[in-house]
Design a protein around this motif. Structure first.
Motif, PDB file in Angstrom:
ATOM      1  N   CYS A 104     -24.372  19.058  17.623  1.00  0.00           N
ATOM      2  CA  CYS A 104     -24.354  19.770  16.729  1.00  0.00           C
ATOM      3  C   CYS A 104     -25.056  19.496  15.206  1.00  0.00           C
ATOM      4  CB  CYS A 104     -22.775  20.265  16.204  1.00  0.00           C
ATOM      5  SG  CYS A 104     -22.103  18.769  15.462  1.00  0.00           S
ATOM      6  N   GLN A 105     -25.331  18.227  15.224  1.00  0.00           N
ATOM      7  CA  GLN A 105     -26.085  17.821  13.958  1.00  0.00           C
ATOM      8  C   GLN A 105     -27.456  18.283  13.909  1.00  0.00           C
ATOM      9  OE1 GLN A 105     -24.434  16.030  11.649  1.00  0.00           O
ATOM     10  NE2 GLN A 105     -22.796  15.070  12.600  1.00  0.00           N
ATOM     11  N   SER A 106     -27.907  18.532  15.281  1.00  0.00           N
ATOM     12  CA  SER A 106     -29.386  18.836  15.304  1.00  0.00           C
ATOM     13  C   SER A 106     -29.674  20.463  15.518  1.00  0.00           C
ATOM     14  CB  SER A 106     -30.120  18.241  16.501  1.00  0.00           C
ATOM     15  OG  SER A 106     -30.039  16.817  16.134  1.00  0.00           O
ATOM     16  N   ARG A 107     -28.608  21.205  15.522  1.00  0.00           N
ATOM     17  CA  ARG A 107     -28.829  22.504  15.558  1.00  0.00           C
ATOM     18  C   ARG A 107     -29.524  23.337  14.520  1.00  0.00           C
ATOM     19  NH1 ARG A 107     -28.818  22.724  20.779  1.00  0.00           N
ATOM     20  NH2 ARG A 107     -26.551  21.924  21.962  1.00  0.00           N
ATOM     21  N   CYS A 108     -29.327  22.834  13.159  1.00  0.00           N
ATOM     22  CA  CYS A 108     -30.103  23.637  12.039  1.00  0.00           C
ATOM     23  C   CYS A 108     -31.621  23.190  12.300  1.00  0.00           C
ATOM     24  CB  CYS A 108     -29.560  22.843  10.951  1.00  0.00           C
ATOM     25  SG  CYS A 108     -30.468  23.326   9.443  1.00  0.00           S
ATOM     26  N   CYS A 109     -31.668  22.093  12.808  1.00  0.00           N
ATOM     27  CA  CYS A 109     -33.318  21.794  13.159  1.00  0.00           C
ATOM     28  C   CYS A 109     -33.956  22.730  14.088  1.00  0.00           C
ATOM     29  CB  CYS A 109     -33.518  20.281  13.222  1.00  0.00           C
ATOM     30  SG  CYS A 109     -35.417  19.822  13.629  1.00  0.00           S
ATOM     31  N   GLU A 110     -33.005  22.684  15.395  1.00  0.00           N
ATOM     32  CA  GLU A 110     -33.359  23.473  16.428  1.00  0.00           C
ATOM     33  C   GLU A 110     -33.722  24.835  16.046  1.00  0.00           C
ATOM     34  OE1 GLU A 110     -30.409  24.571  19.205  1.00  0.00           O
ATOM     35  OE2 GLU A 110     -31.771  24.326  20.802  1.00  0.00           O
ATOM     36  N   ALA A 111     -32.890  25.397  15.050  1.00  0.00           N
ATOM     37  CA  ALA A 111     -33.219  26.821  14.793  1.00  0.00           C
ATOM     38  C   ALA A 111     -34.593  26.924  13.925  1.00  0.00           C
ATOM     39  CB  ALA A 111     -32.034  27.230  13.775  1.00  0.00           C
TER      40      ALA A 111
ATOM     41  N   GLY B 132     -43.048  31.541  -2.544  1.00  0.00           N
ATOM     42  CA  GLY B 132     -44.042  31.749  -1.367  1.00  0.00           C
ATOM     43  C   GLY B 132     -43.224  32.283  -0.443  1.00  0.00           C
ATOM     44  N   VAL B 133     -43.848  32.429   0.628  1.00  0.00           N
ATOM     45  CA  VAL B 133     -43.063  33.068   1.832  1.00  0.00           C
ATOM     46  C   VAL B 133     -42.301  32.082   2.533  1.00  0.00           C
ATOM     47  CG1 VAL B 133     -43.525  34.422   4.268  1.00  0.00           C
ATOM     48  CG2 VAL B 133     -45.038  34.810   2.219  1.00  0.00           C
ATOM     49  N   ALA B 134     -40.903  32.348   2.913  1.00  0.00           N
ATOM     50  CA  ALA B 134     -39.980  31.475   3.694  1.00  0.00           C
ATOM     51  C   ALA B 134     -38.855  32.260   4.057  1.00  0.00           C
ATOM     52  CB  ALA B 134     -39.466  30.302   2.960  1.00  0.00           C
ATOM     53  N   ASP B 135     -37.874  31.826   4.989  1.00  0.00           N
ATOM     54  CA  ASP B 135     -37.122  32.321   5.701  1.00  0.00           C
ATOM     55  C   ASP B 135     -35.841  32.196   5.039  1.00  0.00           C
ATOM     56  OD1 ASP B 135     -34.825  32.992   7.436  1.00  0.00           O
ATOM     57  OD2 ASP B 135     -36.081  33.551   8.965  1.00  0.00           O
ATOM     58  N   ASN B 136     -35.290  33.164   3.897  1.00  0.00           N
ATOM     59  CA  ASN B 136     -34.365  33.005   3.126  1.00  0.00           C
ATOM     60  C   ASN B 136     -33.059  32.541   3.692  1.00  0.00           C
ATOM     61  OD1 ASN B 136     -32.002  34.157   1.269  1.00  0.00           O
ATOM     62  ND2 ASN B 136     -33.371  33.169  -0.072  1.00  0.00           N
ATOM     63  N   GLU B 137     -32.702  33.478   4.858  1.00  0.00           N
ATOM     64  CA  GLU B 137     -31.395  33.049   5.554  1.00  0.00           C
ATOM     65  C   GLU B 137     -31.649  31.507   6.161  1.00  0.00           C
ATOM     66  OE1 GLU B 137     -28.995  34.691   9.322  1.00  0.00           O
ATOM     67  OE2 GLU B 137     -30.766  35.886   8.544  1.00  0.00           O
ATOM     68  N   TYR B 138     -32.684  30.977   6.702  1.00  0.00           N
ATOM     69  CA  TYR B 138     -32.795  29.772   7.223  1.00  0.00           C
ATOM     70  C   TYR B 138     -32.668  28.824   6.000  1.00  0.00           C
ATOM     71  CZ  TYR B 138     -33.819  25.574   9.371  1.00  0.00           C
ATOM     72  OH  TYR B 138     -33.623  24.187   9.733  1.00  0.00           O
ATOM     73  N   LEU B 139     -33.311  28.889   5.006  1.00  0.00           N
ATOM     74  CA  LEU B 139     -33.448  28.061   3.720  1.00  0.00           C
ATOM     75  C   LEU B 139     -31.805  27.762   3.331  1.00  0.00           C
ATOM     76  CD1 LEU B 139     -36.651  28.612   2.040  1.00  0.00           C
ATOM     77  CD2 LEU B 139     -35.871  26.641   3.403  1.00  0.00           C
ATOM     78  N   ASN B 140     -31.083  28.920   3.115  1.00  0.00           N
ATOM     79  CA  ASN B 140     -29.759  28.807   2.767  1.00  0.00           C
ATOM     80  C   ASN B 140     -28.849  27.851   3.719  1.00  0.00           C
ATOM     81  OD1 ASN B 140     -28.753  30.403   0.492  1.00  0.00           O
ATOM     82  ND2 ASN B 140     -30.150  31.827   1.425  1.00  0.00           N
ATOM     83  N   GLY B 156     -27.285  27.294  -2.922  1.00  0.00           N
ATOM     84  CA  GLY B 156     -28.082  28.388  -2.300  1.00  0.00           C
ATOM     85  C   GLY B 156     -29.600  28.169  -2.256  1.00  0.00           C
ATOM     86  N   ALA B 157     -30.155  29.019  -2.005  1.00  0.00           N
ATOM     87  CA  ALA B 157     -31.669  29.023  -1.805  1.00  0.00           C
ATOM     88  C   ALA B 157     -32.122  30.369  -2.167  1.00  0.00           C
ATOM     89  CB  ALA B 157     -32.361  28.785  -0.316  1.00  0.00           C
ATOM     90  N   TYR B 158     -32.977  30.505  -3.220  1.00  0.00           N
ATOM     91  CA  TYR B 158     -33.735  31.702  -3.631  1.00  0.00           C
ATOM     92  C   TYR B 158     -34.977  31.717  -3.739  1.00  0.00           C
ATOM     93  CZ  TYR B 158     -28.509  31.338  -5.256  1.00  0.00           C
ATOM     94  OH  TYR B 158     -26.986  31.119  -5.250  1.00  0.00           O
ATOM     95  N   PRO B 159     -35.680  32.967  -3.556  1.00  0.00           N
ATOM     96  CA  PRO B 159     -36.937  33.062  -4.139  1.00  0.00           C
ATOM     97  C   PRO B 159     -37.040  33.240  -5.671  1.00  0.00           C
ATOM     98  CG  PRO B 159     -36.031  35.110  -3.544  1.00  0.00           C
ATOM     99  CD  PRO B 159     -34.818  34.123  -3.069  1.00  0.00           C
ATOM    100  N   VAL B 160     -38.110  32.624  -5.925  1.00  0.00           N
ATOM    101  CA  VAL B 160     -38.671  32.532  -7.398  1.00  0.00           C
ATOM    102  C   VAL B 160     -38.231  33.729  -8.260  1.00  0.00           C
ATOM    103  CG1 VAL B 160     -40.953  32.824  -7.571  1.00  0.00           C
ATOM    104  CG2 VAL B 160     -39.931  30.849  -8.746  1.00  0.00           C
ATOM    105  N   SER B 161     -38.240  35.100  -7.520  1.00  0.00           N
ATOM    106  CA  SER B 161     -38.083  36.347  -8.028  1.00  0.00           C
ATOM    107  C   SER B 161     -36.592  36.573  -8.348  1.00  0.00           C
ATOM    108  CB  SER B 161     -38.387  37.444  -7.227  1.00  0.00           C
ATOM    109  OG  SER B 161     -38.281  37.391  -5.967  1.00  0.00           O
ATOM    110  N   ASP B 162     -35.880  35.739  -7.854  1.00  0.00           N
ATOM    111  CA  ASP B 162     -34.341  35.879  -7.843  1.00  0.00           C
ATOM    112  C   ASP B 162     -33.695  34.580  -8.719  1.00  0.00           C
ATOM    113  OD1 ASP B 162     -31.698  36.877  -7.665  1.00  0.00           O
ATOM    114  OD2 ASP B 162     -31.584  36.358  -5.654  1.00  0.00           O
ATOM    115  N   VAL B 163     -34.642  34.071  -9.464  1.00  0.00           N
ATOM    116  CA  VAL B 163     -33.876  32.482  -9.979  1.00  0.00           C
ATOM    117  C   VAL B 163     -32.570  32.929 -10.734  1.00  0.00           C
ATOM    118  CG1 VAL B 163     -35.331  32.846 -11.987  1.00  0.00           C
ATOM    119  CG2 VAL B 163     -34.792  30.692 -11.176  1.00  0.00           C
ATOM    120  N   LYS B 164     -32.421  34.010 -11.318  1.00  0.00           N
ATOM    121  CA  LYS B 164     -31.180  34.235 -12.095  1.00  0.00           C
ATOM    122  C   LYS B 164     -30.009  34.216 -11.190  1.00  0.00           C
ATOM    123  CE  LYS B 164     -32.637  37.122 -15.887  1.00  0.00           C
ATOM    124  NZ  LYS B 164     -32.374  36.082 -16.660  1.00  0.00           N
ATOM    125  N   GLY B 165     -30.150  34.206  -9.812  1.00  0.00           N
ATOM    126  CA  GLY B 165     -29.098  34.016  -8.739  1.00  0.00           C
ATOM    127  C   GLY B 165     -28.669  32.513  -8.751  1.00  0.00           C
TER     128      GLY B 165
END
Lengths: 224, 170
Positions: A104-111, B132-140, B156-165
């Motif tokens: 489970c520790q590596s699932r975030c990376c896997e995603a 820049g372009v990134a997957d927000n859900e993943y970065l969170n 949390g993770a926020y695009p620069v356009s939503d820095v107030k978040g």
């Protein structure tokens, strides 16, 4: 089949657990006449060759240690310097090795790895996850061989399927979480053994302090 | 007033930097900006020296210790990064990889999962703002996991356009 293997580890090859895993994987993969070439990103002089190999081959495997829940920074730097492929059928597979025992520790990376190949114009060919690899370079030859044997088998599997099939990778990665009984054992005995083991290694390496020292304690909640 | 460390891997003259600083300061925070773009911190080499030989101190003497102290000194840390391959930029990943001296090699189990025992009695609060372009859900998801390993809390993770978040979360 010819397979390009890239090590994303930052440790130099002789001290790298990832390199040991790659060697075991190669053994199984090459049994039936398959061939491999391996490039180590820890050596920047190999980056051009690794880049050329990525561009001109269709079967690529990248093996690396888990760093802060994802790929190591140098691997990200290398990958970000590649030109995405067009109209290629390149398959990109991965091996993640980590220190903690649970998959489970590596699932975030896997995603992340599931999304990554598309960014490079490649197809995703699966991820193999293995934990509890921290001691690989510290155990004796016999135990190391035992720890590496599953990777030889995975080399055979990859040679046959050109990918890591999900059900095979899931079985290989176990345990997903530590069982309750094992957690109880760890809390009662394991953590003391682990502490003793780490203390002995540190002493052998010449550590003069305490492993729990706080060298920057005076900075806590105290900005300059 | 909260003390915020902004670890910035964008070029110093990037407009995003002043926008983020302004947004953070507008919430009555005191912001310390660490400009890391020119620093070129080396990657973590996985030598384990910070765990086993000089506990808490990195073997690479390239000025990163200033950041380790700053993480400890401030109430929250905001990482401001460019993006590559749908993720943070390489400089930022190297910076986050180098945070290992903040935890010990010792292991304990928290909520059924192994974690390193924190070196300091400090509740870290980390947030990410990206340009820049990134997957927000993943970065969170990633920030949650990273902070978990330091016994901390993700802002949390926020695009620069939503820095107030992110300002609102601090």
């Amino acid at each position: 089949m010819h397979l390009v293997i890239i090590s994303g580890a930052t440790r130099p090859q002789p001290k790298s657990n990832t390199a040991k895993i790659i060697a075991a994987f190669q053994k199984g993969f090459e049994e039936n006449g398959n061939t491999t070439e391996v490039w180590y990103l820890s050596d920047r002089k190999q980056w051009d060759n690794a880049k050329n190999a990525f561009e001109s081959n269709e079967h690529i495997l990248i093996a690396f240690p888990l760093y802060a829940e994802n790929i190591p920074g140098i691997m990200l730097e290398f990958l970000s310097g590649l030109k995405p492929k067009h109209n290629s059928h390149t398959k990109l597979a991965f091996i993640i090795q980590g220190g903690f025992p649970e998959a489970c520790q590596s699932r975030c990376c896997e995603a992340y790895l599931k999304m990554l190949p598309a960014q490079l114009g490649c197809e995703y060919a699966g991820t193999l996850i293995k934990g509890d690899m921290f001691g690989l370079g510290m155990v004796d030859d016999k135990n190391r061989e035992k720890m590496l044997a599953p990777f030889v088998e995975m080399g055979r599997h990859f040679a046959e399927k050109s990918c890591f099939e999900k059900y095979v990778a899931d079985a290989f990665a176990t345990p997903e979480y530590m069982p309750e009984k094992q957690i109880r054992m760890f809390n009662m005995i394991g953590r003391h053994i682990s502490k003793f083991f780490m203390g002995s290694i540190a002493k052998k390496l010449g550590c003069k302090g305490n492993l729990y020292d706080k060298p920057y304690e005076s900075s806590v909640n105290n900005p300059v | 007033m909260k003390k915020i460390l902004l670890v910035n891997t964008l070029p110093e003259n990037d407009l995003s930097v002043s926008n983020v600083v302004q947004a953070l300061e507008s919430e009555d925070n005191k912001v310390q900006v660490f400009y890391a773009y020119e620093k070129n911190f080396r990657p973590c080499v996985g030598c384990n020296v910070c765990w086993l030989i000089t506990p808490g101190v990195c073997s690479q003497r390239d000025g990163y210790d200033e950041l380790l102290k700053a993480y400890l000194a401030n109430d929250a840390v905001i990482f401001l990064s460019g993006t590559t391959l749908n993720f943070v930029d390489c400089k930022m990943k190297n910076i986050i990889d180098r945070m290992l001296p903040l935890v010990t090699m010792g292991i304990h189990i928290v909520d059924g999962q192994c974690r390193h025992i924190p070196r300091y009695d400090k509740k870290f609060r980390f947030g990410l703002v990206y340009s820049g372009v990134a997957d927000n859900e993943y970065l969170n998801y990633w920030m949650e996991r990273v902070t978990l390993n330091f016994g901390g809390e993700s802002l949390g993770a926020y695009p620069v356009s939503d820095v107030k978040g992110v300002s609102a979360c601090i």
